[in-house]
Scaffold this active site. Structure first.
Site, short mmCIF file in Angstrom:
data_model
loop_
_atom_site.label_atom_id
_atom_site.label_comp_id
_atom_site.label_asym_id
_atom_site.label_seq_id
_atom_site.Cartn_x
_atom_site.Cartn_y
_atom_site.Cartn_z
N CYS A 293 39.02 45.07 41.12
CA CYS A 293 40.39 45.53 40.88
C CYS A 293 40.81 45.41 39.42
O CYS A 293 41.48 46.30 38.89
CB CYS A 293 41.37 44.80 41.79
SG CYS A 293 41.24 43.01 41.75
N HIS B 16 47.94 43.06 38.29
CA HIS B 16 47.11 42.33 37.33
C HIS B 16 47.46 42.80 35.93
O HIS B 16 47.52 44.01 35.66
CB HIS B 16 45.62 42.59 37.60
CG HIS B 16 45.11 41.95 38.85
ND1 HIS B 16 45.85 41.07 39.61
CD2 HIS B 16 43.91 42.03 39.48
CE1 HIS B 16 45.12 40.64 40.65
NE2 HIS B 16 43.95 41.23 40.60
#
Lengths: 350, 350, 350, 350
Positions: free
Chosen positions: B151, B244
């Site tokens: 990811c 993130h």
């Protein structure tokens, strides 16, 4: 210790001020006798003008002290004035006190980069206090002004000191993850930062980079020669309460022995340790070997918040990397000021 | 779109699985017809075997689907198998399906760095799908295996693509601040991470650095030539839910024009945009000029989580710096898989 | 809908104001044409005077609107004025507008308990709007003033309505767990509430208890006869972002059939549902049978925040208990105001 | 204190176990000499089998202790066995030890409601220890089994004790807001509870109501006569780390003088205070007059976590209301166990 040193405190009701009140209440020879706060509170008792947020009650000897002004008249009979004033108010208030002959040790930002004002993080550069002689000559002040660094600079300057030979030949990149308390108790709303990250802290990045050069600089008779540190800082606010973390990357193609680096940190002692000063941590730099440390929740209170913790020390790919954590309210603010006073007493400035 | 493509989903009850269920429920031509989960759940209805954590109810067409196994027999009549399996289970399950002739598009880590398996982030390297011809020849599989990246690598590879000319000549330092959802719904306890920072994520740093070289590599007929990216990554877990963030430092002494860099980002379009694919963001890279952006709370859902946001673009001191944010569950996982399928359909692989 | 209704909005840059801007931007026939904010912002564009905190960008049709004052002159050509003003500013500003002939629908607290001012939560007491005729006669205002309740009262009044026969014969004890957004975006600092509970919300407990009697009261020709509700409320601030929860205890020794109670909730429909108004939730009261619901993270956005969710319905020990959750910004503020306007249009007041 | 009492600890590596290790490390006469944990850890050093989460390092005298089993053989030479075992494992392990002659003081739930087993919260019902004579006769065990209550019951039973005359004639409604640590260190994931509320804790409500009747019951020679408390409890999990709060509503139409109630609390002393036991708080019940207290962040550590704090004491509308807070890990678990041992020593049971 028979004779106590009488201390007054500016900005006594803020978060750093409260931390100082607490630390001073247990101090062996510093006695807090005057507390000052914003004009609207003058005359009230301390306990009635503070929203006390430290765990436990307000120390007995302080809770009934009346709030005084910041004017010289209200501080003339103390031995030393500590300042936890907001940056924007500090300059003129502190200057008036120093001109009138007070010794002021201050956490606030004005004058930090003044070449005649020592910027002290005791273990790193206590010897810069000698600059005070220059200060008196050049400034013509009757008193003395000593500054403590920005809270993040205080913490980051500690591990750089024992690495200075490497650091001065390298490019340094620091990402700081800073706790919300660094912005003051009411500085950031829950809605703004809870579960969020704000990748910007006004003015912080420049302050850290500049103060690091002064803190790690050398006193050469008349002036501080700044360290040649080429540091780029990115400062980020994260939803933690206390503890500023730094991800330090030192780009160096020198050979680096990690065990030897750890020894440098573990062996790092300075005047506060040698003289066994009251507030000095036994180990100013704690090295953690666990792969997931330091963590604010576990490490921020090491040595009552006066030690910093270093972990994940690695050298790969020509980058020496480490992660640093320190208590921004103690090592970065209230504790560093008190330790500075202890050094000044040890060296005869008080 | 007359004919729908029949899809089955492995790992359908996990957090990424649920996100896929949700995205598929609104998809114009992908129809989720089979859901698989751990053996103990087989035979139960989806609604009785999932702890649904997406806002809103389970999509109508899925809630009564029976859970099937991961065996080939249970998937032989679908057109494509999507996998949100845990990394440690994925290898053998996916392999069996591919060997039996299924097309599998997977989020799980095994095979990501296999030279014969395309690792696809559609806007960055859709053309790597051509490697599938090599794969069929060399591996002798009856089906096809396509991987999506880690990811964080998915998110970080996006802004590096338009900067590749600079990046390949530079040292790159990335500090990632990763949300808790990246570790799975039950991956990290509240007590461990609330108000805390854990400066370590097992295996993450290496994965990111390596996958970035493959994602930004070039397909040259028979193989992917990895990009020459010299990247050091420090991965840190922070108490945010989704999103993130990466603090990217590119050390370069080339002249850099910030406005030109912003234009590169704003102009960045790729096959998904040109072909106007269903799940494609209009602007894969959003540039924010505000000094305090991107922030997870404000920017993670940009373009339904399929765009990344870049901010604080600066070049000082020979360091080109930027801060990147992306949705680890959508851009970094469920959405990237679905967009990959859309590209495969566009290119005739399905 | 050919003719749009022109709307202006007071307090447009606050958190509730922004939510209204967002909801209005998608509305079929309400068109936001004027935005007002504090004097220092007048003349600036909306986008330059707001710190936008809703996900996504400022709606296109609003971002360049100039901020106007709250004076009548600046609102004379709109059909209706919505108010998201802070309580302490609302009274005189709204009064001036109403006296000058405007229809004002307001979220602010002044006048809520005025016997001549309808306090409207549409599904609960839309018929109280008839009080407007009395208002015009008695107050002599040229315009109309309609109030929406306190956000918690709005939410708690919903499940009490179908239980009114039981509730009026019982003692009611409510503990409310209220999200931080209820205090405004900057209302509570992270340091004060993160990981903490503050068991006090100034003025809230009385407001809730009183407004419940008015909301659930009966309009009898000339006045509202308050419901005979004997309610004791304890209001507590908890570290959640959005969603006020209520633990409702109704002490009754009547026989209670839980399934029948659930049916009352599930069958609860009112004018907004019958007339299928744009902002009306299909099911104003959602009943959850799972033992651990409602939860803010999962249920607050039900029906776009316009439905409340009820769970843990039990009757033991002569206490009928239920747990209620609603979106304090939508059902409790911005959405209720817009739905009130829709009812007023339906009934011909606009 | 010449002779130390040798103590072993079951469940020593869990969160409550660690808290006991810490408290015992500073204890004047209890000496921790054996630590047991799950079978896979047996033989390892304590420091290598624990994920230490208390601030500071593992106490010196414990860190190298080898983990032993829970079998009697491994504990036969200690004076007393403390148990912080998980509820589901405790029954058979503790029973074996007691049958073999050990004195076991345990935090785990089995046997708590056994009529022959004292359930002790020292200040509330130390005199129930006399039941041990009955226990030995009736059960035929060679050792002794003493239980401590559920953490929430421990805290809530404290303020009810001085109000027992009123409480026994009233209906009591309690809403508890319980910290995440109550579910164990890994009990609830960040994703499940951060910024969320879960209005359900399995089994908790019944336990609290029942244990309150036993804790506040009377020992009458051969048995405990339970207090006639008609209590309905709603237990809610909130995103705080440590500290269970209770909103207590006592429905009474007696006249109540708030100042007199506060005096009852402030004057409340019991055997631990009278005998000045090591772990006893000086004031078991602290009364706060501020309108917004108690708060977990400010009050949970009062008297090192051994005092509970009561605030917002009101009587309106025939409801006596108060808000209570206590440290679930200390007052509710580790500290209460140690204080129980101190009482047992004082009374000659050890």
């Amino acid at each position: 210790m028979v004779d106590k040193i009488k201390v007054s405190l500016l900005g006594s009701t803020g978060m750093v001020g409260q931390k100082m009140v607490k630390l001073l209440s247990k101090h062996p020879y510093l006695e807090l006798v005057k507390v000052s706060a914003s004009p609207s509170k003058i005359g009230k008792k301390y306990k009635d003008s503070v929203k006390w947020i430290e765990p436990g009650d307000i120390p007995e000897n302080v809770k009934d002290l009346p709030i005084v002004s910041t004017n010289y008249e209200d501080h003339k009979d103390v031995d030393i004035v500590l300042s936890a004033l907001p940056n924007e108010l500090a300059e003129s208030i502190e200057l008036e006190l120093v001109k009138n002959g007070k010794i002021v040790v201050s956490n606030a930002s004005p004058f930090r980069m003044d070449p005649d004002v020592p910027l002290i993080n005791p273990e790193v550069n206590w010897e810069h206090l000698e600059l005070l002689k220059v200060q008196q000559k050049k400034k013509g002040w009757k008193g003395l002004l000593v500054k403590n660094p920005n809270c993040t600079a205080a913490i980051m300057s500690m591990p750089i000191k024992p690495l200075l030979d490497i650091a001065e030949k390298s490019k340094i990149l620091i990402t700081t993850l800073q706790a919300v308390s660094g912005a003051g108790y009411n500085g950031i709303s829950f809605m703004a930062i809870e579960g969020n990250i704000i990748p910007y802290i006004k003015g912080e990045e420049d302050k850290i980079a500049k103060e690091l050069t002064k803190l790690n600089g050398k006193f050469e008779g008349q002036q501080i020669i700044p360290a040649r540190l080429d540091t780029s800082v990115t400062s980020i606010r994260v939803p933690t309460r206390v503890g500023h973390m730094g991800v330090i990357n030192i780009i160096t193609n020198e050979k680096v022995n990690i065990e030897e680096i750890k020894q440098r940190f573990r062996n790092f002692k300075s005047l506060p340790q040698i003289k066994n000063l009251s507030t000095a941590p036994k180990s100013p730099i704690i090295v953690r070997d666990e792969e997931d440390r330091p963590q604010p929740m576990l490490d921020v209170s090491a040595e009552n918040g006066m030690a910093i913790t270093v972990g994940r020390i690695r050298h790969e790919n020509n980058v020496l990397r480490l992660i640093v954590l320190g208590d921004n309210l103690v090592r970065g603010a209230a504790g560093i000021t008190i330790l500075t006073v202890e050094v000044m007493k040890e060296l005869g400035y008080i």
